[in-house]
Design a protein around this motif. Structure first.
Motif, PDB file in Angstrom:
ATOM      1  N   TYR A  94       0.864  -1.124   0.026  1.00 33.51           N
ATOM      2  CA  TYR A  94      -0.112  -0.201  -0.077  1.00 33.51           C
ATOM      3  C   TYR A  94       0.815   1.266  -0.086  1.00 33.51           C
ATOM      4  O   TYR A  94       0.601   2.294  -0.677  1.00 33.51           O
ATOM      5  CB  TYR A  94      -0.947  -0.073   1.381  1.00 33.51           C
ATOM      6  CG  TYR A  94      -1.839   1.414   1.480  1.00 33.51           C
ATOM      7  CD1 TYR A  94      -2.892   1.214   0.873  1.00 33.51           C
ATOM      8  CD2 TYR A  94      -1.147   2.387   2.268  1.00 33.51           C
ATOM      9  CE1 TYR A  94      -3.769   2.418   0.821  1.00 33.51           C
ATOM     10  CE2 TYR A  94      -2.024   3.449   2.137  1.00 33.51           C
ATOM     11  CZ  TYR A  94      -3.262   3.654   1.483  1.00 33.51           C
ATOM     12  OH  TYR A  94      -4.270   4.665   1.709  1.00 33.51           O
ATOM     13  N   GLY A  95       1.862   1.212   0.954  1.00 36.03           N
ATOM     14  CA  GLY A  95       2.759   2.473   0.768  1.00 36.03           C
ATOM     15  C   GLY A  95       3.512   2.654  -0.248  1.00 36.03           C
ATOM     16  O   GLY A  95       3.572   3.759  -0.693  1.00 36.03           O
ATOM     17  N   LYS A 117       1.203   4.024  -3.091  1.00 32.53           N
ATOM     18  CA  LYS A 117       0.950   5.485  -2.871  1.00 32.53           C
ATOM     19  C   LYS A 117       1.934   6.494  -2.571  1.00 32.53           C
ATOM     20  O   LYS A 117       1.683   7.573  -2.400  1.00 32.53           O
ATOM     21  CB  LYS A 117      -0.162   5.477  -1.517  1.00 32.53           C
ATOM     22  CG  LYS A 117      -1.378   4.630  -1.729  1.00 32.53           C
ATOM     23  CD  LYS A 117      -2.461   5.579  -2.224  1.00 32.53           C
ATOM     24  CE  LYS A 117      -3.898   4.704  -2.054  1.00 32.53           C
ATOM     25  NZ  LYS A 117      -5.173   5.669  -2.301  1.00 32.53           N
ATOM     26  N   TRP A 118       3.080   5.796  -2.664  1.00 35.76           N
ATOM     27  CA  TRP A 118       4.253   6.617  -2.397  1.00 35.76           C
ATOM     28  C   TRP A 118       4.426   8.347  -3.000  1.00 35.76           C
ATOM     29  O   TRP A 118       4.570   9.072  -2.585  1.00 35.76           O
ATOM     30  CB  TRP A 118       5.674   6.108  -2.866  1.00 35.76           C
ATOM     31  CG  TRP A 118       6.943   6.650  -2.108  1.00 35.76           C
ATOM     32  CD1 TRP A 118       7.841   7.380  -2.852  1.00 35.76           C
ATOM     33  CD2 TRP A 118       7.336   6.312  -0.961  1.00 35.76           C
ATOM     34  NE1 TRP A 118       8.637   7.658  -2.005  1.00 35.76           N
ATOM     35  CE2 TRP A 118       8.558   7.028  -0.710  1.00 35.76           C
ATOM     36  CE3 TRP A 118       6.853   5.609   0.164  1.00 35.76           C
ATOM     37  CZ2 TRP A 118       9.210   7.050   0.470  1.00 35.76           C
ATOM     38  CZ3 TRP A 118       7.484   5.490   1.500  1.00 35.76           C
ATOM     39  CH2 TRP A 118       8.573   6.339   1.731  1.00 35.76           C
ATOM     40  N   ASN A 119       4.107   7.954  -4.486  1.00 34.43           N
ATOM     41  CA  ASN A 119       4.337   9.645  -5.079  1.00 34.43           C
ATOM     42  C   ASN A 119       2.889  10.109  -5.230  1.00 34.43           C
ATOM     43  O   ASN A 119       2.756  11.283  -6.202  1.00 34.43           O
ATOM     44  CB  ASN A 119       4.835   9.266  -6.403  1.00 34.43           C
ATOM     45  CG  ASN A 119       6.292   9.075  -6.101  1.00 34.43           C
ATOM     46  OD1 ASN A 119       6.877   9.743  -5.087  1.00 34.43           O
ATOM     47  ND2 ASN A 119       7.186   8.208  -6.848  1.00 34.43           N
ATOM     48  N   GLN A 120       1.801   9.501  -4.808  1.00 33.58           N
ATOM     49  CA  GLN A 120       0.488  10.314  -5.181  1.00 33.58           C
ATOM     50  C   GLN A 120       0.267  11.310  -4.156  1.00 33.58           C
ATOM     51  O   GLN A 120       0.326  11.152  -3.052  1.00 33.58           O
ATOM     52  CB  GLN A 120      -0.606   9.051  -4.659  1.00 33.58           C
ATOM     53  CG  GLN A 120      -2.024   9.392  -5.182  1.00 33.58           C
ATOM     54  CD  GLN A 120      -2.956   8.218  -4.808  1.00 33.58           C
ATOM     55  OE1 GLN A 120      -2.719   7.162  -5.042  1.00 33.58           O
ATOM     56  NE2 GLN A 120      -4.312   8.547  -4.269  1.00 33.58           N
ATOM     57  N   ASN A 121      -0.285  12.393  -4.679  1.00 32.12           N
ATOM     58  CA  ASN A 121      -0.431  13.464  -4.087  1.00 32.12           C
ATOM     59  C   ASN A 121      -1.643  13.769  -3.162  1.00 32.12           C
ATOM     60  O   ASN A 121      -2.654  12.974  -3.384  1.00 32.12           O
ATOM     61  CB  ASN A 121      -0.516  14.706  -4.964  1.00 32.12           C
ATOM     62  CG  ASN A 121       0.935  15.127  -5.626  1.00 32.12           C
ATOM     63  OD1 ASN A 121       2.075  15.110  -4.625  1.00 32.12           O
ATOM     64  ND2 ASN A 121       1.136  15.705  -6.655  1.00 32.12           N
ATOM     65  N   GLY A 122      -1.317  14.177  -2.044  1.00 26.16           N
ATOM     66  CA  GLY A 122      -2.276  14.160  -0.964  1.00 26.16           C
ATOM     67  C   GLY A 122      -3.231  15.343  -1.101  1.00 26.16           C
ATOM     68  O   GLY A 122      -3.014  16.312  -1.927  1.00 26.16           O
ATOM     69  N   ASP A 123      -4.414  15.251  -0.211  1.00 25.40           N
ATOM     70  CA  ASP A 123      -5.044  16.669  -0.173  1.00 25.40           C
ATOM     71  C   ASP A 123      -4.563  17.748   0.753  1.00 25.40           C
ATOM     72  O   ASP A 123      -5.139  17.872   1.788  1.00 25.40           O
ATOM     73  CB  ASP A 123      -6.582  16.262   0.148  1.00 25.40           C
ATOM     74  CG  ASP A 123      -6.635  15.645   1.645  1.00 25.40           C
ATOM     75  OD1 ASP A 123      -5.768  14.987   1.988  1.00 25.40           O
ATOM     76  OD2 ASP A 123      -7.638  15.724   2.205  1.00 25.40           O
ATOM     77  N   THR A 124      -3.455  18.242   0.493  1.00 23.09           N
ATOM     78  CA  THR A 124      -2.913  19.170   1.253  1.00 23.09           C
ATOM     79  C   THR A 124      -3.992  20.394   1.484  1.00 23.09           C
ATOM     80  O   THR A 124      -4.476  20.993   0.581  1.00 23.09           O
ATOM     81  CB  THR A 124      -1.689  19.952   0.767  1.00 23.09           C
ATOM     82  OG1 THR A 124      -0.891  18.845   0.349  1.00 23.09           O
ATOM     83  CG2 THR A 124      -0.995  20.828   1.658  1.00 23.09           C
ATOM     84  N   GLU A 179      -6.696  28.735   2.478  1.00 23.67           N
ATOM     85  CA  GLU A 179      -8.041  29.303   1.950  1.00 23.67           C
ATOM     86  C   GLU A 179      -9.010  28.264   2.119  1.00 23.67           C
ATOM     87  O   GLU A 179     -10.149  28.762   2.044  1.00 23.67           O
ATOM     88  CB  GLU A 179      -8.135  29.570   0.277  1.00 23.67           C
ATOM     89  CG  GLU A 179      -7.058  30.654  -0.126  1.00 23.67           C
ATOM     90  CD  GLU A 179      -5.455  30.269   0.048  1.00 23.67           C
ATOM     91  OE1 GLU A 179      -5.115  29.253  -0.392  1.00 23.67           O
ATOM     92  OE2 GLU A 179      -4.768  31.104   0.409  1.00 23.67           O
TER      93      GLU A 179
END
Lengths: 41, 542
Positions: A27-28, A31-38, A41
């Motif tokens: 799993y890690g 998902k290593w390079n998948q951008n997260g929902d930073t 605003e």
């Protein structure tokens, strides 16, 4: 006897420990390079 | 003498490194957000190692490793839950939502998160009080595990070891805040991985490999003493007899109590809020999965296999618990002292120091923030950031005194051999699970839980667990003596069974958590839901 372990339920725990670790690693890695929902605003 | 010199050099290098990292944290702490949640910018490796090192303490290695020497390899079910629930489920299904909601609500602590999610000052203060009043028990047993090992390895007095070790941890937490704690945690996690890997390798290698080691342990089933066999023990590679006292203790208290309790640990939940995006959490799953598998699986396997070493040693010839004179927490230290090379003993000594420090530092930080941020700020309306940090530091100092006092008192008050360290940990984990799981997980996943439902569920879960601990659960009820004073018996159910259920050995989690879930769900139907505006603040973009 399962790899020297008398009880199937204990052997199953041993196998599931390794399987759980493998799930975490795969799993890690996937998902290593998948951008997260930073944003502020 | 040379052996002692090697150990002193190793310990000095370790302490210097931790001191430097604590100082770096101190220098990098400019705002209260830095002090409370590491500025929300923790590196994924640092966060994962910090989570793992906080999760795994001397309790896991010495306490539960010792318990594995008694109960056998069935304890590996706890590793399964620790990795699958404590890492995979916790990060992917809880951590990601906790981080997002924590950022949206500007929460800096676990009590603040639940307080703002349910718009409830009561819930925030109640959660903080649970932490301040009950986490010292967990901290106390972690410190106890470390001090016992220092006592064996360095030949010092237990009380002296306990005081200096605890003071050192409290000092770098007070100075460095969560940044200092997390930097040190990451380094300590690395040391722990190195130490346990060596220990696993040597333990298996000296018994001729994995299958050979297991076979030798299986063949020892005849050596189980009558007293243990009568309680359900069937050998160290078998589960205890279904429904026996040993089975209930292993499955309900050790495996489920800790395995499920990890989902609602305040000191772990705050870690999710230290990273800036879900990418860091996903990466942390990989690091955390490997770390927890090796640390817990390694400690439990080595604990069980120690029986082969002690029994085959012509000078000992006893099972582990007998070789350690009935003291569960001394099994792993004695095993390493007697059966491993001296240098590995020294490396493992530093490993255990790292395990205890990394957990205790987070506990002190968490108890301090509950005192300063959650309780002090709730009652003092006009305060500066500096005053809040000062209150947190005073909170750390007060809870340090309480925790150390407990670590002094517990070994005197409880008889040896009841695995205080493992049980103390399980009590705190179970209490947190019954109190917080419904409102915490429900709060992340559904908009339907009302303020009244969250409060009712938490109170019922907490008091039901407490009642069960004091009056029913035999290991705690008989030690506390309250049931004995009121009813003239160690627990109110005695040895009453309902089918395979032996009530006096059922963990409070099995009573408190279902009750808490039911009450939360039922009260939702009769009470006023939150406004759409409040829910939009909590669940924006969902």
């Amino acid at each position: 006897m399962y790899f020297g372990i008398a009880d199937f339920w204990v052997f199953l725990a041993y196998a599931l420990c390794l399987a759980s670790a493998l799930i975490c690693v795969v799993y890690g890695a996937l998902k290593w390079n998948q951008n997260g929902d930073t944003t502020p605003e | 003498m040379e052996n002692m010199l090697f150990l002193l050099v190793l310990v000095s290098v370790y302490l210097f490194g931790i001191g430097y990292l604590g100082y770096r944290g101190f220098r990098g702490t400019r705002t209260a957000t830095d002090y409370l949640i590491a500025g929300r910018e923790a590196h994924p490796f640092v966060m994962a190692m910090s989570y793992g090192a906080t999760f795994i303490s001397t309790s896991a290695i010495v306490g539960f490793g010792g318990a594995a020497a008694v109960f056998g390899m069935g304890l590996l079910w706890l590793t399964v839950l620790n990795v699958f629930v404590g890492i995979f489920v916790a990060f992917v299904f809880i951590g990601i939502r906790t981080r997002a909601m924590g950022h949206r609500l500007n929460a800096h602590t676990f009590p603040e998160l639940v307080g703002r999610r349910y718009d409830s000052l009561f819930l925030k203060i109640f959660a903080a009080l649970v932490i301040v009043l009950f986490m010292p028990l967990y901290t106390g047993v972690v410190l106890m595990g470390a001090a016992k090992f220092i006592e064996v390895r360095m030949g010092t007095n237990y009380e002296v070891a306990l005081f200096f070790f605890s003071a050192l941890v409290a000092l770098y937490v007070i100075m460095g805040g969560l940044k200092g704690v997390m930097y040190a945690d990451a380094a300590q996690g690395g040391i722990m991985l190195f130490g346990i890997s060596l220990l696993i390798f040597f333990t298996y290698y000296r018994l001729g490999g994995i299958s050979s080691a297991h076979e030798q342990l299986t063949e020892l089933a005849h050596a189980v003493p009558e007293s243990m066999a009568g309680a359900g023990h069937q050998g160290w590679t078998s589960m205890p007899a279904f429904g026996s006292p040993y089975w209930w203790t292993l499955v309900s208290t050790i495996v489920m109590g800790v395995g499920i309790g990890v989902l609602a640990q305040p000191q772990l939940a705050v870690r999710y809020m230290t990273v800036k995006s879900t990418k860091e959490l996903n990466r942390a799953v990989l690091v955390g999965g490997i770390f927890i598998t090796l640390m817990t699986g390694g400690a439990f396997t080595v604990g069980a296999l120690s029986n082969v070493y002690f029994l085959n040693d012509p000078e000992v010839g006893l099972i582990s618990i007998a070789a350690a004179r009935g003291d569960v927490e001394q099994i792993i230290p004695e095993f390493i002292r007697q059966h491993m090379p001296f240098w590995l003993g020294d490396v493992f000594f530093v490993t255990l120091m790292a395990a205890a420090m990394s957990t205790a530092s987070s506990q002190f930080h968490n108890m301090g923030t509950s005192t300063g941020r959650d309780i002090y700020e709730s009652f003092v309306t006009r305060h500066s950031s500096g005053a809040s940090i000062l209150a947190t530091r005073i909170g750390i100092f007060i809870t340090f005194i309480i925790s150390v006092t407990l670590a002094y008192v517990l070994p005197v008050y409880f008889e040896a051999g009841i695995a205080i360290v493992a049980r103390g940990t399980a009590i705190f984990f179970g209490l947190c699970a019954a109190t917080f799981i419904p409102l915490y997980m429900g709060g992340l996943y559904t908009r339907h839980i009302t303020k009244s439902a969250a409060i009712s569920g938490a109170l019922v879960g907490f008091f039901a667990s407490l009642f069960w601990l004091v009056f029913v659960h035999d290991s705690t009820a008989s030690a506390l003596q309250i049931s004995n004073m009121l009813f003239g018996r160690s627990n109110i159910f005695g040895d009453t069974r309902t089918g395979f259920i032996l009530w006096s050995h059922v963990d409070p989690l099995f009573v408190g958590l279902p009750l808490s879930i039911i009450v939360t769900a039922v009260v939702c139907f009769f009470t006023k839901p939150f406004s759409e505006e409040h829910l939009a603040t909590c669940f924006k973009n969902k």
